[in-house]
Design a protein around this motif. Structure first.
Motif, mmCIF file in Angstrom:
data_model
loop_
_atom_site.group_PDB
_atom_site.id
_atom_site.type_symbol
_atom_site.label_atom_id
_atom_site.label_comp_id
_atom_site.label_asym_id
_atom_site.label_seq_id
_atom_site.Cartn_x
_atom_site.Cartn_y
_atom_site.Cartn_z
ATOM 1 N N GLU A 288 18.211 22.945 56.356
ATOM 2 C CA GLU A 288 17.037 23.348 55.573
ATOM 3 C C GLU A 288 17.174 22.913 54.113
ATOM 4 N N PHE A 289 18.361 23.061 53.576
ATOM 5 C CA PHE A 289 18.615 22.657 52.196
ATOM 6 C C PHE A 289 18.356 21.163 52.002
ATOM 7 N N LEU A 290 18.831 20.360 52.931
ATOM 8 C CA LEU A 290 18.643 18.913 52.821
ATOM 9 C C LEU A 290 17.164 18.537 52.864
ATOM 10 N N ILE A 291 16.424 19.207 53.704
ATOM 11 C CA ILE A 291 14.984 18.932 53.793
ATOM 12 C C ILE A 291 14.306 19.288 52.477
ATOM 13 N N LEU A 292 14.618 20.466 51.946
ATOM 14 C CA LEU A 292 13.996 20.901 50.694
ATOM 15 C C LEU A 292 14.440 20.059 49.497
ATOM 16 N N SER A 293 15.727 19.725 49.458
ATOM 17 C CA SER A 293 16.222 18.954 48.315
ATOM 18 C C SER A 293 15.686 17.529 48.338
ATOM 19 N N ASP A 294 15.347 17.040 49.514
ATOM 20 C CA ASP A 294 14.806 15.688 49.625
ATOM 21 C C ASP A 294 13.444 15.577 48.960
ATOM 22 N N CYS B 1 25.437 25.848 59.139
ATOM 23 C CA CYS B 1 26.130 26.783 58.242
ATOM 24 C C CYS B 1 25.282 27.093 57.018
ATOM 25 N N ASP B 2 25.668 28.153 56.319
ATOM 26 C CA ASP B 2 25.018 28.541 55.080
ATOM 27 C C ASP B 2 25.224 27.442 54.034
ATOM 28 N N ALA B 3 24.141 26.969 53.447
ATOM 29 C CA ALA B 3 24.194 25.863 52.498
ATOM 30 C C ALA B 3 25.062 26.180 51.283
ATOM 31 N N GLU B 4 24.981 27.398 50.785
ATOM 32 C CA GLU B 4 25.758 27.767 49.604
ATOM 33 C C GLU B 4 27.255 27.697 49.892
ATOM 34 N N GLN B 5 27.663 28.149 51.081
ATOM 35 C CA GLN B 5 29.077 28.070 51.458
ATOM 36 C C GLN B 5 29.538 26.618 51.559
ATOM 37 N N VAL B 6 28.757 25.807 52.252
ATOM 38 C CA VAL B 6 29.130 24.404 52.449
ATOM 39 C C VAL B 6 29.177 23.665 51.121
ATOM 40 N N MET B 7 28.160 23.844 50.304
ATOM 41 C CA MET B 7 28.116 23.152 49.007
ATOM 42 C C MET B 7 29.241 23.638 48.096
ATOM 43 N N GLY B 8 29.491 24.927 48.092
ATOM 44 C CA GLY B 8 30.581 25.460 47.278
ATOM 45 C C GLY B 8 31.918 24.885 47.693
ATOM 46 N N PHE B 9 32.144 24.827 49.008
ATOM 47 C CA PHE B 9 33.409 24.272 49.497
ATOM 48 C C PHE B 9 33.507 22.780 49.207
ATOM 49 N N SER B 10 32.429 22.060 49.452
ATOM 50 C CA SER B 10 32.443 20.611 49.255
ATOM 51 C C SER B 10 32.666 20.243 47.790
ATOM 52 N N MET B 11 32.022 20.972 46.892
ATOM 53 C CA MET B 11 32.207 20.689 45.464
ATOM 54 C C MET B 11 33.623 21.055 45.018
ATOM 55 N N TRP B 12 34.149 22.157 45.527
ATOM 56 C CA TRP B 12 35.535 22.536 45.222
ATOM 57 C C TRP B 12 36.485 21.452 45.706
ATOM 58 N N ALA B 13 36.277 20.975 46.930
ATOM 59 C CA ALA B 13 37.150 19.930 47.496
ATOM 60 C C ALA B 13 37.078 18.658 46.648
ATOM 61 N N ALA B 14 35.891 18.300 46.198
ATOM 62 C CA ALA B 14 35.735 17.098 45.368
ATOM 63 C C ALA B 14 36.514 17.235 44.060
ATOM 64 N N LYS B 15 36.466 18.423 43.464
ATOM 65 C CA LYS B 15 37.220 18.660 42.224
ATOM 66 C C LYS B 15 38.726 18.587 42.469
ATOM 67 N N GLN B 16 39.172 19.112 43.607
ATOM 68 C CA GLN B 16 40.596 19.068 43.935
ATOM 69 C C GLN B 16 41.061 17.627 44.172
ATOM 70 N N VAL B 17 40.244 16.844 44.845
ATOM 71 C CA VAL B 17 40.579 15.437 45.087
ATOM 72 C C VAL B 17 40.666 14.688 43.761
#
Length: 178
Positions: free
Chosen positions: A5-11, A80-96
């Protein structure tokens, strides 16, 4: 809201920069779906790190960290919940990014003589790093290096860099004494 849903709306959103800046502020969630998230990326293998460094587009930013680090399928991530996925993905990007900076810190600026000799032609990218570690550790199959924790490869590079800098200083001191 799910990732789908997030991807559809953000598009169709006109404020993509606002969405991006809000995503960067999200905290690392304890879980994504039913899967616990790691506290650090210290257990990440070098192969996983290479995959995370290869993120090239928005879909990779969203899907790849959850796929590689949490073992989720694309279909599971989309639900999955968009906020959880985005939060995790952004955290992972910062760690990388932090890990990349650690590897970059093992680089030693060349001397004038090394530059004249063409040391810049000795940059072999990720394959060079894999080959270096394989050679150093006596590993004949380069694919085995991808299963080694990145921390181990980094520490070997750090140790070798410190030895190289010491040897360079020692040669300079010895040549000045002659």
């Amino acid at each position: 809201m799910t990732v789908k849903e997030f991807l559809i709306l953000s598009d169709v959103s006109s404020s993509k920069e606002d969405i991006s800046s809000q995503m960067e502020k999200l905290p690392r969630p304890v879980k994504v779906g039913d899967v616990a998230t790691p506290d650090t990326l210290n257990d990440l293998t070098f192969g996983q790190l290479i995959k995370l460094q290869s993120i090239a587009n928005t879909m990779d930013v969203i899907l790849l960290p959850c796929r590689e680090l949490l073992g989720l399928t694309d279909e599971e991530i989309m639900m999955c919940d968009a906020e959880q996925v985005m939060g995790f993905s952004m955290w992972a990007a910062k760690q990388v990014e932090k890990i990349n900076n650690l590897f970059a810190s093992t680089s030693v600026p060349p001397t004038q003589e090394e530059a004249r000799a063409g040391i810049e032609q000795m940059q072999f990218g990720m394959f060079g790093l894999i080959d270096y570690f394989a050679t150093r550790m006596g590993i004949t199959d380069h694919e085995q290096v991808e299963s080694v924790p990145w921390v181990r490869i980094y520490k070997c590079l750090d140790i070798d860099t410190k030895r190289y800098v010491f040897q360079r200083r020692l040669r300079k001191i010895l040549s000045e004494e002659k």
